[in-house]
Design a protein around this motif. Structure first.
Motif, mmCIF file in Angstrom:
data_model
loop_
_atom_site.group_PDB
_atom_site.id
_atom_site.type_symbol
_atom_site.label_atom_id
_atom_site.label_comp_id
_atom_site.label_asym_id
_atom_site.label_seq_id
_atom_site.Cartn_x
_atom_site.Cartn_y
_atom_site.Cartn_z
ATOM 1 N N TRP A 1 0.797 -1.214 0.000
ATOM 2 C CA TRP A 1 0.000 0.000 0.000
ATOM 3 C C TRP A 1 0.833 1.268 0.000
ATOM 4 C CZ3 TRP A 1 -4.698 -1.021 3.711
ATOM 5 C CH2 TRP A 1 -5.473 -2.055 3.172
ATOM 6 N N THR A 2 2.130 1.164 -0.262
ATOM 7 C CA THR A 2 2.948 2.354 -0.387
ATOM 8 C C THR A 2 2.428 3.113 -1.597
ATOM 9 O OG1 THR A 2 4.849 1.162 0.486
ATOM 10 C CG2 THR A 2 5.294 3.234 -0.627
ATOM 11 N N ASP A 3 1.866 4.286 -1.374
ATOM 12 C CA ASP A 3 1.190 5.030 -2.444
ATOM 13 C C ASP A 3 2.161 5.962 -3.138
ATOM 14 O OD1 ASP A 3 -0.905 5.695 -4.078
ATOM 15 O OD2 ASP A 3 -1.795 7.112 -2.681
ATOM 16 N N ARG B 1 -6.569 -3.413 -4.535
ATOM 17 C CA ARG B 1 -5.245 -3.097 -3.978
ATOM 18 C C ARG B 1 -4.429 -4.361 -3.757
ATOM 19 N NH1 ARG B 1 -4.898 1.452 0.652
ATOM 20 N NH2 ARG B 1 -5.423 3.230 -0.671
ATOM 21 N N GLU B 2 -3.106 -4.184 -3.838
ATOM 22 C CA GLU B 2 -2.192 -5.278 -3.527
ATOM 23 C C GLU B 2 -2.327 -5.625 -2.045
ATOM 24 O OE1 GLU B 2 1.855 -4.286 -4.931
ATOM 25 O OE2 GLU B 2 0.848 -2.542 -5.772
ATOM 26 N N ILE B 3 -1.689 -6.697 -1.641
ATOM 27 C CA ILE B 3 -1.690 -7.074 -0.233
ATOM 28 C C ILE B 3 -0.961 -5.998 0.583
ATOM 29 C CG2 ILE B 3 0.426 -8.423 -0.383
ATOM 30 C CD1 ILE B 3 -0.928 -10.424 1.561
ATOM 31 N N ASN B 4 -1.452 -5.711 1.758
ATOM 32 C CA ASN B 4 -0.805 -4.748 2.646
ATOM 33 C C ASN B 4 0.426 -5.412 3.252
ATOM 34 O OD1 ASN B 4 -0.053 -2.904 4.584
ATOM 35 N ND2 ASN B 4 -2.068 -2.662 5.446
ATOM 36 N N THR C 1 7.518 5.603 -11.510
ATOM 37 C CA THR C 1 8.853 6.127 -11.785
ATOM 38 C C THR C 1 8.946 6.393 -13.290
ATOM 39 O OG1 THR C 1 9.724 3.919 -12.204
ATOM 40 C CG2 THR C 1 9.854 4.729 -9.917
ATOM 41 N N ALA C 2 10.020 7.023 -13.713
ATOM 42 C CA ALA C 2 10.235 7.245 -15.145
ATOM 43 C C ALA C 2 10.290 5.905 -15.879
ATOM 44 C CB ALA C 2 11.517 8.032 -15.369
ATOM 45 N N ARG C 3 10.925 4.929 -15.266
ATOM 46 C CA ARG C 3 10.990 3.590 -15.876
ATOM 47 C C ARG C 3 9.598 2.979 -15.970
ATOM 48 N NH1 ARG C 3 14.030 -1.762 -13.505
ATOM 49 N NH2 ARG C 3 13.579 -3.092 -15.287
ATOM 50 N N GLY C 4 8.819 3.125 -14.914
ATOM 51 C CA GLY C 4 7.451 2.612 -14.916
ATOM 52 C C GLY C 4 6.594 3.276 -15.983
ATOM 53 N N GLN C 5 6.761 4.584 -16.143
ATOM 54 C CA GLN C 5 6.012 5.303 -17.182
ATOM 55 C C GLN C 5 6.369 4.783 -18.564
ATOM 56 O OE1 GLN C 5 6.733 9.479 -16.561
ATOM 57 N NE2 GLN C 5 5.652 9.496 -14.607
ATOM 58 N N ASP D 1 -7.038 1.905 -6.292
ATOM 59 C CA ASP D 1 -7.030 3.348 -6.037
ATOM 60 C C ASP D 1 -5.646 3.882 -5.669
ATOM 61 O OD1 ASP D 1 -6.925 2.059 -3.584
ATOM 62 O OD2 ASP D 1 -8.277 3.460 -2.596
ATOM 63 N N LEU D 2 -4.620 3.068 -5.810
ATOM 64 C CA LEU D 2 -3.271 3.552 -5.530
ATOM 65 C C LEU D 2 -2.768 4.378 -6.708
ATOM 66 C CD1 LEU D 2 -1.724 0.407 -3.824
ATOM 67 C CD2 LEU D 2 -2.483 2.523 -2.739
ATOM 68 N N GLN D 3 -1.985 5.380 -6.392
ATOM 69 C CA GLN D 3 -1.535 6.372 -7.362
ATOM 70 C C GLN D 3 -0.906 5.770 -8.618
ATOM 71 O OE1 GLN D 3 1.216 10.393 -7.038
ATOM 72 N NE2 GLN D 3 1.102 9.081 -5.279
ATOM 73 N N ARG D 4 0.029 4.842 -8.433
ATOM 74 C CA ARG D 4 0.737 4.290 -9.588
ATOM 75 C C ARG D 4 -0.184 3.462 -10.472
ATOM 76 N NH1 ARG D 4 2.160 1.803 -5.043
ATOM 77 N NH2 ARG D 4 1.939 -0.436 -4.878
ATOM 78 N N THR D 5 -1.168 2.801 -9.883
ATOM 79 C CA THR D 5 -2.081 2.004 -10.702
ATOM 80 C C THR D 5 -3.077 2.897 -11.437
ATOM 81 O OG1 THR D 5 -3.585 1.587 -8.846
ATOM 82 C CG2 THR D 5 -1.857 -0.032 -9.250
ATOM 83 N N MET D 6 -3.499 3.977 -10.795
ATOM 84 C CA MET D 6 -4.407 4.908 -11.484
ATOM 85 C C MET D 6 -3.682 5.602 -12.630
ATOM 86 S SD MET D 6 -6.970 6.465 -8.579
ATOM 87 C CE MET D 6 -5.727 7.389 -7.730
#
Length: 80
Positions: free
Chosen positions: A5-7, A64-67, A11-15, A38-43
């Protein structure tokens, strides 16, 4: 950083990875539904893919992924 759940934003690589995925999906699956947690990177990922396939993303917090609990926000070395 560990996942869970680290929101954090993409990253540039992810983009770059999502842009490549979006290009492939644009050819293979135009108009397909796009759903994300609803996590930032997935949205952010869903928005990029949604534009490519001409579909408005649907956000569902149940995806969401597992906490990771106490490891949330730590580097992998710190979590280990």
């Amino acid at each position: 950083m560990t996942g869970g759940w680290t929101d954090t934003p993409l990253t540039a690589r992810g983009q770059a990875q999502i842009a490549a995925t979006a290009t492939a999906l644009q050819r293979m699956a135009p108009g397909s539904p796009v759903v994300s947690s609803d996590l930032q990177r997935t949205m952010q990922s869903a928005e990029i893919i949604g534009r490519a396939v001409n579909s408005k993303p649907v956000v569902n917090p149940l995806l969401r992924e597992i906490n990771t609990g106490a490891a949330t926000g730590l580097t992998q070395a710190e979590a280990d």
